[in-house]
Write an enzyme that holds these catalytic residues in place. Structure first.
Site, PDB file in Angstrom:
ATOM      1  CD  GLU A  51      -2.928   0.480   2.373  1.00  0.00           C
ATOM      2  OE1 GLU A  51      -4.100   0.317   2.092  1.00  0.00           O
ATOM      3  OE2 GLU A  51      -2.463   0.327   3.510  1.00  0.00           O
ATOM      4  CE1 TYR A  69      -7.604   6.657  11.719  1.00  0.00           C
ATOM      5  CE2 TYR A  69      -5.337   6.593  10.915  1.00  0.00           C
ATOM      6  CZ  TYR A  69      -6.576   5.985  11.093  1.00  0.00           C
ATOM      7  OH  TYR A  69      -6.784   4.706  10.627  1.00  0.00           O
ATOM      8  CD  GLU A 103      -0.760  -3.412   2.454  1.00  0.00           C
ATOM      9  OE1 GLU A 103       0.346  -3.081   2.012  1.00  0.00           O
ATOM     10  OE2 GLU A 103      -1.032  -3.422   3.657  1.00  0.00           O
TER      11      GLU A 103
END
Ligand code: DGT
Length: 230
Positions: A51, A69, A103
């Site tokens: 990824e 986040y 991924e």
């Protein structure tokens, strides 16, 4: 007859070159995708794509993962726009090997993460609509097709324990409820198939198994993943 056979063989090897057997490994945050990819790194006929998380951590100097986040209401759209672009680039990368192992994919970005942000009201409906328009356009006009999805299925408890253990700085504020909800979304998408379309066949691995024994689980499914059953 011989000529037809030769033509068919040529056509199939040409299509393999244009579109390798493409496998996406999917599963909750902390399900063990990295360990899975490492196992397949040793095969010469497989091109492995981890990824692009390092790109998300440094987009022109901005750590978009961290911003998302820390202030999801402000940065979810920004982050997902970049995830979608970097995932598209992974899908488009040309390889020489017959098998491409990725991924995650542009699909989990849209169907799991954007879905979750939308449900939580972290991305306003107009922002979701814009992401979705791009997603529809790109997946129809580019070759983002998957031939197989490997679902690393964990319980949310195990995934959460692993996240705590690895202690990635951006993920320090992730609550268990988030991982539980992401688990349910993966289940709806890949097991119950009630959420969005899932065109590729799905194989399900028991990813609760400890690192010390999981190799056996990988080996069980290896012929399928490497497309040796043709
Ligand atoms: P692993 O090896 O199974 O533990 O894999 P992880 O947890 O390193 O990889 P992943 O893709 O489950 O999570 C990467 C981080 O990015 C994680 O904190 C979740 C966050 N994230 C938020 N939105 C997205 C998105 O659209 N796509 C992906 N891949 N990650 C996202």
């Amino acid at each position: 007859n011989l000529i037809t056979k030769m033509a068919n063989t040529l056509a199939s090897s040409k299509s393999e070159l244009c579109h390798p057997f493409t496998v996406a490994v999917e599963g909750n945050v902390g399900s063990g995708k990295t360990t899975f990819l490492n196992h397949f790194n040793k095969y010469e006929n497989v091109a492995v794509f981890a990824e692009p998380i390092e790109l998300w951590r440094d987009c022109d100097g901005y750590n978009l993962l961290d911003l998302m986040y820390k202030d999801p209401k402000k940065y979810s759209f920004t982050f997902q726009s970049y995830v979608q672009l970097t995932m598209l680039r992974q899908h488009q990368k040309k390889i020489q090997q017959p098998v491409k192992l990725m991924e995650r994919s542009i699909y989990s970005a849209r169907y799991c993460f954007v879905e979750k942000m939308s449900r939580d009201g972290l991305m306003a409906p107009p922002a979701v609509a814009v992401i979705d328009q791009w997603f529809q356009y790109v997946t129809k006009s580019q070759d983002t097709n998957l031939d197989l999805i490997v679902y690393l299925r964990t319980s949310p408890e195990v995934a959460y324990e692993r996240i705590l253990k690895r202690n990635r700085s951006e993920e320090r504020t992730v609550p268990f409820e988030y991982i539980k909800a992401l688990h349910e979304i993966h289940e709806d998408w890949l097991m119950k198939k009630t959420l969005h379309k899932c065109n590729a066949p799905v194989i399900v691995l028991n990813a609760n198994l400890d690192k010390s024994v999981i190799e056996e689980e990988y080996q069980k499914y290896e012929p399928h993943i490497l497309n040796l059953n043709k």
